[in-house]
Design a protein around this motif. Structure first.
Motif, PDB file in Angstrom:
ATOM      1  N   LEU A 229       0.809  -1.214   0.000  1.00  0.00           N
ATOM      2  CA  LEU A 229       0.000   0.000   0.000  1.00  0.00           C
ATOM      3  C   LEU A 229       0.848   1.272   0.000  1.00  0.00           C
ATOM      4  O   LEU A 229       0.298   2.379  -0.088  1.00  0.00           O
ATOM      5  N   GLY A 230       2.161   1.120   0.129  1.00  0.00           N
ATOM      6  CA  GLY A 230       3.034   2.287   0.149  1.00  0.00           C
ATOM      7  C   GLY A 230       2.909   3.112   1.411  1.00  0.00           C
ATOM      8  O   GLY A 230       3.043   4.345   1.376  1.00  0.00           O
ATOM      9  N   LEU A 231       2.659   2.460   2.548  1.00  0.00           N
ATOM     10  CA  LEU A 231       2.454   3.153   3.819  1.00  0.00           C
ATOM     11  C   LEU A 231       3.752   3.218   4.610  1.00  0.00           C
ATOM     12  O   LEU A 231       4.445   2.213   4.763  1.00  0.00           O
ATOM     13  N   ARG A 232       4.054   4.370   5.119  1.00  0.00           N
ATOM     14  CA  ARG A 232       5.289   4.582   5.883  1.00  0.00           C
ATOM     15  C   ARG A 232       5.084   4.160   7.337  1.00  0.00           C
ATOM     16  O   ARG A 232       4.053   4.446   7.943  1.00  0.00           O
ATOM     17  N   TRP A 233       6.065   3.480   7.901  1.00  0.00           N
ATOM     18  CA  TRP A 233       6.022   3.059   9.303  1.00  0.00           C
ATOM     19  C   TRP A 233       7.449   3.031   9.835  1.00  0.00           C
ATOM     20  O   TRP A 233       8.311   2.372   9.247  1.00  0.00           O
ATOM     21  N   THR A 234       7.709   3.763  10.915  1.00  0.00           N
ATOM     22  CA  THR A 234       9.062   3.896  11.427  1.00  0.00           C
ATOM     23  C   THR A 234       9.251   3.121  12.723  1.00  0.00           C
ATOM     24  O   THR A 234       8.277   2.672  13.347  1.00  0.00           O
ATOM     25  N   GLU A 238       6.606   2.194  15.760  1.00  0.00           N
ATOM     26  CA  GLU A 238       6.449   0.867  16.356  1.00  0.00           C
ATOM     27  C   GLU A 238       6.548   0.941  17.874  1.00  0.00           C
ATOM     28  O   GLU A 238       5.756   0.298  18.587  1.00  0.00           O
ATOM     29  N   ARG A 239       7.478   1.709  18.399  1.00  0.00           N
ATOM     30  CA  ARG A 239       7.598   1.853  19.856  1.00  0.00           C
ATOM     31  C   ARG A 239       6.345   2.495  20.445  1.00  0.00           C
ATOM     32  O   ARG A 239       5.873   2.086  21.517  1.00  0.00           O
ATOM     33  N   ARG A 240       5.813   3.463  19.761  1.00  0.00           N
ATOM     34  CA  ARG A 240       4.591   4.136  20.221  1.00  0.00           C
ATOM     35  C   ARG A 240       3.422   3.160  20.243  1.00  0.00           C
ATOM     36  O   ARG A 240       2.643   3.117  21.197  1.00  0.00           O
ATOM     37  N   LEU A 241       3.306   2.347  19.173  1.00  0.00           N
ATOM     38  CA  LEU A 241       2.231   1.361  19.117  1.00  0.00           C
ATOM     39  C   LEU A 241       2.361   0.348  20.251  1.00  0.00           C
ATOM     40  O   LEU A 241       1.362  -0.024  20.874  1.00  0.00           O
TER      41      LEU A 241
END
Length: 285
Positions: A229-234, A238-241
């Protein structure tokens, strides 16, 4: 088809009606609509753009009826099949679709099963290998309620993951409907029927509700799906999630039952304790 309804003691009975399921509801719809047939059917026949929470409320009522409705759950499975029977057409790329196409119908079900696993991994306690197999067996039972073809039922977890990974790699696409779902989600407020105590948990990091919905949805998608989907995830995301997940996992078991479960599930669970014979007869309220 002779299928046993769900009841107390099943894993679905303890999890399917929890409010925390809302945290993976958006990602479930995205996974489902990435299948070309499902994406086309939803684009042409769904009200998710005009009434996102109304559509979700109807979906949740149906899902909970499968689990908490006793014999009524079997009738709901039949009703759902009949509802989707006339949904067909041709998408923008000239591909014919039908809502009851065996592969598409099965994908809607099994992607939801994968979301249950993700829900407990991120926002609860990850299932043991034995519990995953037990959950899979129950999901096969649910698949029979929904008339999913037997040939589309993985016999064990290795077979399920082989099926799921193959679908992600070879059948799912960056369908316009899936991207529309995410866009709608970014502007959607918290669910209107949430109890006040649960509503306060909906925005645990002090962000706007629509942004929170989209953040949790993107974060709980499999990495390969985000890439498609071309979605950015850093790493920071991930730590926040994971912080949000720990909070939800800590608070959920401490909530009173009426705040932990949606109304249909709460009343069914209470009725099953006080009048077990009524549950067996199909009376859940």
């Amino acid at each position: 088809m002779d299928v046993e309804p769900f009841g107390p003691g099943s894993m679905h009975w303890d999890t399917a009606g929890e409010y925390r399921n809302l945290l993976v509801a958006g990602s479930a719809l995205i996974l489902q609509t990435m299948h070309p047939a499902v994406g086309a059917a939803v684009a042409e026949h769904s009200t998710f753009k005009q009434d996102p929470w109304g559509r979700l409320d109807r979906t949740l009522t149906s899902v909970q009826t499968w689990v908490y409705g006793g014999p009524d759950g079997l009738a709901e499975g039949r009703r759902l099949r009949e509802l989707h029977e006339p949904i067909s057409g041709v998408d923008e790329q000239g591909r014919a679709y039908h809502a009851l196409n065996g592969e598409a119908w099965a994908w809607v079900h099994w992607s939801l099963f994968e979301r249950f696993l993700t829900l407990n991994r991120v926002f609860g306690t990850p299932y043991s290998a034995a519990d995953e197999e037990r959950m899979l067996a129950e999901s096969r039972q649910l698949a029979r309620i929904l008339r999913v073809p037997e040939r589309k039922m993985p016999p064990d977890m290795p077979a399920f993951w082989a099926y799921f990974d193959d679908m992600v790699a070879n059948r799912l696409e960056a369908h316009a409907t899936a991207l529309d779902v995410l866009a709608v989600m970014r502007g959607t407020p918290a669910p209107p029927r949430l109890p006040a105590a649960v509503r306060r948990l909906w925005m645990p990091v002090g962000v706007a509700s629509g942004g929170f919905n989209a953040f949790v949805t993107v974060g709980t998608l499999p990495p390969a799906v985000r890439a498609t989907l071309g979605l950015r995830w850093t790493a920071r995301d991930e730590r926040r999630l994971l912080r949000i997940g720990r909070l939800v996992a800590m608070v959920t078991p401490r909530l009173p039952e009426r705040l932990r479960y949606m109304p249909l599930a709460y009343h069914a669970r209470r009725a099953a304790r006080t009048h077990p014979e009524r549950h067996l007869a199909g009376a859940t309220h």
